[in-house]
Design an enzyme around this catalytic site. Structure first.
Site, short mmCIF file in Angstrom:
data_model
loop_
_atom_site.label_atom_id
_atom_site.label_comp_id
_atom_site.label_asym_id
_atom_site.label_seq_id
_atom_site.Cartn_x
_atom_site.Cartn_y
_atom_site.Cartn_z
N SER A 129 -43.76 -42.55 -56.83
CA SER A 129 -43.28 -43.23 -55.62
C SER A 129 -43.93 -42.68 -54.33
O SER A 129 -44.24 -43.45 -53.42
CB SER A 129 -41.76 -43.18 -55.54
OG SER A 129 -41.27 -41.86 -55.67
N HIS A 167 -41.11 -49.22 -59.12
CA HIS A 167 -42.31 -49.16 -58.29
C HIS A 167 -42.78 -50.53 -57.86
O HIS A 167 -43.33 -50.70 -56.76
CB HIS A 167 -43.42 -48.39 -59.01
CG HIS A 167 -43.09 -46.93 -59.19
ND1 HIS A 167 -43.60 -46.16 -60.20
CD2 HIS A 167 -42.28 -46.10 -58.46
CE1 HIS A 167 -43.13 -44.92 -60.09
NE2 HIS A 167 -42.32 -44.86 -59.06
N GLU A 204 -38.26 -32.53 -52.98
CA GLU A 204 -38.27 -32.32 -54.44
C GLU A 204 -37.66 -30.95 -54.71
O GLU A 204 -38.08 -29.95 -54.14
CB GLU A 204 -39.71 -32.42 -54.97
CG GLU A 204 -39.91 -31.97 -56.41
CD GLU A 204 -39.01 -32.68 -57.43
OE1 GLU A 204 -38.92 -33.92 -57.42
OE2 GLU A 204 -38.38 -31.97 -58.24
N ASN A 219 -32.94 -30.15 -51.51
CA ASN A 219 -32.04 -31.14 -52.09
C ASN A 219 -32.19 -32.46 -51.31
O ASN A 219 -32.03 -32.48 -50.09
CB ASN A 219 -30.61 -30.59 -51.98
CG ASN A 219 -29.61 -31.49 -52.66
OD1 ASN A 219 -29.74 -32.71 -52.64
ND2 ASN A 219 -28.63 -30.88 -53.27
N GLY A 220 -32.46 -33.52 -52.02
CA GLY A 220 -32.70 -34.81 -51.36
C GLY A 220 -31.52 -35.31 -50.55
O GLY A 220 -31.69 -35.97 -49.52
N ASP A 237 -33.93 -41.69 -55.91
CA ASP A 237 -34.30 -41.88 -57.32
C ASP A 237 -33.96 -40.64 -58.13
O ASP A 237 -34.84 -39.93 -58.63
CB ASP A 237 -35.82 -42.18 -57.37
CG ASP A 237 -36.33 -42.41 -58.77
OD1 ASP A 237 -35.53 -42.76 -59.65
OD2 ASP A 237 -37.55 -42.23 -58.99
N HIS A 296 -36.03 -37.89 -53.97
CA HIS A 296 -36.28 -37.27 -55.27
C HIS A 296 -37.71 -37.64 -55.65
O HIS A 296 -37.95 -38.61 -56.37
CB HIS A 296 -35.29 -37.79 -56.31
CG HIS A 296 -33.87 -37.45 -56.04
ND1 HIS A 296 -33.15 -38.00 -55.00
CD2 HIS A 296 -33.03 -36.60 -56.67
CE1 HIS A 296 -31.92 -37.50 -55.01
NE2 HIS A 296 -31.82 -36.65 -56.02
C1 LIG Z 1 -36.82 -39.74 -61.51
S1 LIG Z 1 -37.68 -38.37 -60.90
C2 LIG Z 1 -38.46 -38.98 -59.45
C3 LIG Z 1 -39.61 -39.87 -59.67
C4 LIG Z 1 -40.26 -40.36 -58.41
N1 LIG Z 1 -39.28 -40.84 -57.44
C5 LIG Z 1 -41.22 -41.47 -58.71
O1 LIG Z 1 -40.80 -42.64 -58.74
O2 LIG Z 1 -42.40 -41.20 -58.88
C6 LIG Z 1 -36.40 -37.41 -60.19
C7 LIG Z 1 -36.92 -36.12 -59.51
O3 LIG Z 1 -35.85 -35.59 -58.74
C8 LIG Z 1 -35.92 -34.17 -58.79
N2 LIG Z 1 -34.57 -33.71 -58.40
C9 LIG Z 1 -33.46 -33.55 -59.15
N3 LIG Z 1 -32.40 -33.29 -58.36
C10 LIG Z 1 -32.84 -33.31 -57.09
C11 LIG Z 1 -32.22 -33.17 -55.82
N4 LIG Z 1 -30.90 -32.95 -55.71
N5 LIG Z 1 -32.98 -33.27 -54.71
C12 LIG Z 1 -34.32 -33.50 -54.79
N6 LIG Z 1 -34.96 -33.66 -55.97
C13 LIG Z 1 -34.23 -33.58 -57.09
C14 LIG Z 1 -36.35 -33.88 -60.21
O4 LIG Z 1 -36.95 -32.60 -60.30
C15 LIG Z 1 -37.35 -35.02 -60.45
O5 LIG Z 1 -38.65 -34.62 -60.12
#
Ligand SMILES: C[S@@+](CC[C@H](N)C(=O)[O-])C[C@H]1O[C@@H](n2cnc3c(N)ncnc32)[C@H](O)[C@@H]1O
Length: 280
Positions: free
Chosen positions: A99, A18, A117, A143-144, A164, A41
């Site tokens: 983020s 961050h 997400e 899916n991201g 992320d 993500h």
């Molecule tokens: C490390 S956390 C993200 C934290 C956030 N970026 C932050 O810094 O505040 C990862 C997130 O990705 C989500 N996730 C997992 N696989 C994913 C995908 N393929 N596409 C989107 N989100 C996904 C999880 O549910 C989780 O909330």
């Protein structure tokens, strides 16, 4: 999908990610031209550190907790620290921004933020947290990596993709490489920031090399932090951020930022930090 970021919010990894995200956005918003940000993500955007999940691990105490107690933070960290403080009363620490919130704090009239997400409950909470934000679009249960395919290149032409993942899946590094390869073909001038865990430091060189081998990855910069000597490769011993096309100012600020964070976040005397251009 077992990973929930609320157990880890504000830990050392979030602080590194961050703080760099904040500086990167500071520089991307220096020009008036519209900016697009995709947070692939996203998590839920705001975390209650007094909640059950954060309390269970108390990881934030070794991360943002330490940083907020530091007496003199360098210029490079001042904006991020002020942003976190602005959410809390005095010295008490309850709310930690994710983020999406940190990006939203940078948005000007002309900018747009898209959040994806995948986790159903986190996606719903994310959507609630940003429901009133006209410039923020939440893609629930998306899916991201698919969002990168669908949305790049953005009409704004300038901006950033923050990747992320939780790295729960064995092939997460492969998914990141494939997504970057496809995205760079379509949008070679965007700024890409990828967070990655460091368990065994020897595996990180391989990831760096794979990014370097991508045809359009001409400007690649990496920031790595080990918080302890990596004797046990099953542990999260550190983390890194890899940038493709970083703003110049980020690469100017990152060394001072890291020099300050290394001793602050260290968990033993084996802590190490490195910033480097991977390209010439
Ligand atoms: C490390 S956390 C993200 C934290 C956030 N970026 C932050 O810094 O505040 C990862 C997130 O990705 C989500 N996730 C997992 N696989 C994913 C995908 N393929 N596409 C989107 N989100 C996904 C999880 O549910 C989780 O909330």
């Amino acid at each position: 999908m077992n990973y929930r970021h609320s157990y880890h919010a504000g830990n050392f990894a979030d602080v590194l990610k961050h703080a760099l995200q904040w500086v990167c956005l500071d520089y991307l918003t220096q020009k008036d031209k519209p900016m697009f940000v995709l947070d692939t993500h996203a998590g839920i955007g705001m975390y209650d550190l007094t909640g059950e999940q954060a309390q269970k691990t108390a990881e934030w105490e070794q991360g943002i907790g330490r940083l907020l107690q530091a007496s003199q933070v360098p210029e490079a960290l001042a904006g991020y620290v002020a942003a976190v403080r602005s959410l809390n009363d005095g010295d008490s620490m309850r709310w930690y921004p994710g983020s999406p919130w940190l990006t939203q704090a940078h948005l000007r009239e002309q900018d747009q933020l898209t959040l994806s997400e995948l986790h159903p409950l986190d996606a719903m909470e994310l959507a609630v947290n940003f429901r009133r934000q006209r410039q923020v679009k939440v893609l629930q249960q998306e899916n991201g990596y698919a969002a990168m395919k669908a949305l790049l290149p953005p009409p704004q032409k300038r901006g950033m993709v923050l990747i992320d993942p939780p790295f729960e899946q064995r092939d997460e590094f492969d998914q990141v490489i494939n997504a970057l390869q496809a995205a760079l073909k379509r949008w070679s001038t965007g700024t890409y920031a990828v967070w990655y865990p460091i368990k065994d430091p020897l595996t990180i060189g391989e990831f760096h090399q794979r990014v370097l081998a991508l045809p359009q990855a001409d400007k690649v910069y990496a920031v790595d932090l080990l918080i302890r000597e990596p004797l046990d490769n099953t542990k999260l011993n550190g983390c890194g951020m890899l940038f493709i096309n970083p703003p110049y100012g980020l690469t100017q600020q990152a060394p001072a930022l890291l020099e300050f964070l290394r001793p602050l976040l260290a968990q033993d005397r084996g802590a190490q930090a490195q910033t480097q251009w991977l390209t010439d």
